[in-house]
Design an enzyme around this catalytic site. Structure first.
Site: not given
Ligand code: 13P
Length: 254
Positions: A10, A166, A212, A234
């Site tokens: 979050w 990530e 994403s 997100g």
């Molecule tokens: P998003 O899914 O908003 O791109 O963020 C990924 C994230 O950093 C989860 O730790």
């Protein structure tokens, strides 16, 4: 077989009551989850969310902790404090911590040690910047991040560890790694793990993709051989989207 895992990070969003409403919505829509599901709310929410989640299949984690066990570190929170508030896992080395707060491999190695001392599940986050990918160094960068963070530990100690790949350029940008790019890196991470800790440990370790992930792209990403689930930013803040991502489990019908 590795249990599919979907986790929501979050970040610094929601106030405690909003967080409570979000988990209630997630719990009421979850049904019979075939995946392991985690939420990582801000630390201020842990105590409040621990009780409803304790009666549920959803696990609770913290986004960060101090590298020291205790002491004169104004403003810091120790792993044992977070555990006392209900945390069962810890994110270690998210790229936002590395980039915005200067966390180094050495510090992350200490956080991993604290986490294992307290029996929390570590979620080690790794990933390259766009510049590193464009220069062709992305694999070496990720290998180095894994080696630094896990230095001094053996495979046995790291049995519960989850890796989250990530790519920094995919976080919050709407630009997802293609399933091919993600699979290629996940297979590489598994090979790095096999070399360090043996084939059997590498077969068992779960490697999540983050960056994403949305309801529209989750199934294709999660369908790749070495992608064992996702770490969602997100889209984890909207119960309906998060639940759709949880349900995009390729092993669901097996
Ligand atoms: P998003 O899914 O908003 O791109 O963020 C990924 C994230 O950093 C989860 O730790």
């Amino acid at each position: 077989m590795r249990t599919h895992l979907v986790a929501g990070n979050w970040k610094m969003h929601t106030h405690p009551k909003e967080g409570l409403a979000l988990v209630q919505e997630i719990l009421s829509g979850l049904g019979k989850a075939e995946s392991e599901v985690w939420v990582f709310p801000p630390a201020t929410h842990l105590s409040l969310l621990a009780e409803p989640l304790a009666q549920s299949p959803v696990k609770l984690g913290a986004q960060n902790a101090a590298s020291a066990a205790q002491g004169a570190y104004t403003g810091e929170l120790s792993v044992s404090m977070l555990k006392a508030c209900g945390a069962q896992g810890l994110l270690i080395g998210h790229s936002e911590r590395r980039q915005l707060f200067g966390e180094t491999g050495k510090v992350l190695n200490q956080k991993l040690e604290r986490c294992l001392e307290e029996d929390l599940t570590p979620f080690l986050c790794v990933g390259e910047t766009l510049e590193e990918r464009e220069s062709g160094n992305h694999m070496e960068v990720v290998r180095h991040q894994i080696e630094e963070a896990t230095e001094g530990f053996d495979g046995e100690a790291l049995q519960t560890l989850v890796i989250a790949y990530e790519p920094v350029w995919a976080i919050g940008t709407g630009q997802t790694a293609s399933p091919f790019q993600a699979q290629e890196m996940h297979a590489f991470i598994r090979r790095v793990w096999a070399k360090k800790f043996g084939e059997s440990a590498a077969e068992k370790i779960r490697i999540l993709y983050g960056g994403s992930v949305k309801p529209e792209n989750a199934a294709e990403l999660f369908g790749q051989t070495d992608i064992d689930g996702g770490l969602i930013g997100g889209a984890s803040l909207k119960a309906a989207d998060f639940l759709q991502i949880v349900q995009a489990n390729p092993h669901y019908d097996l």
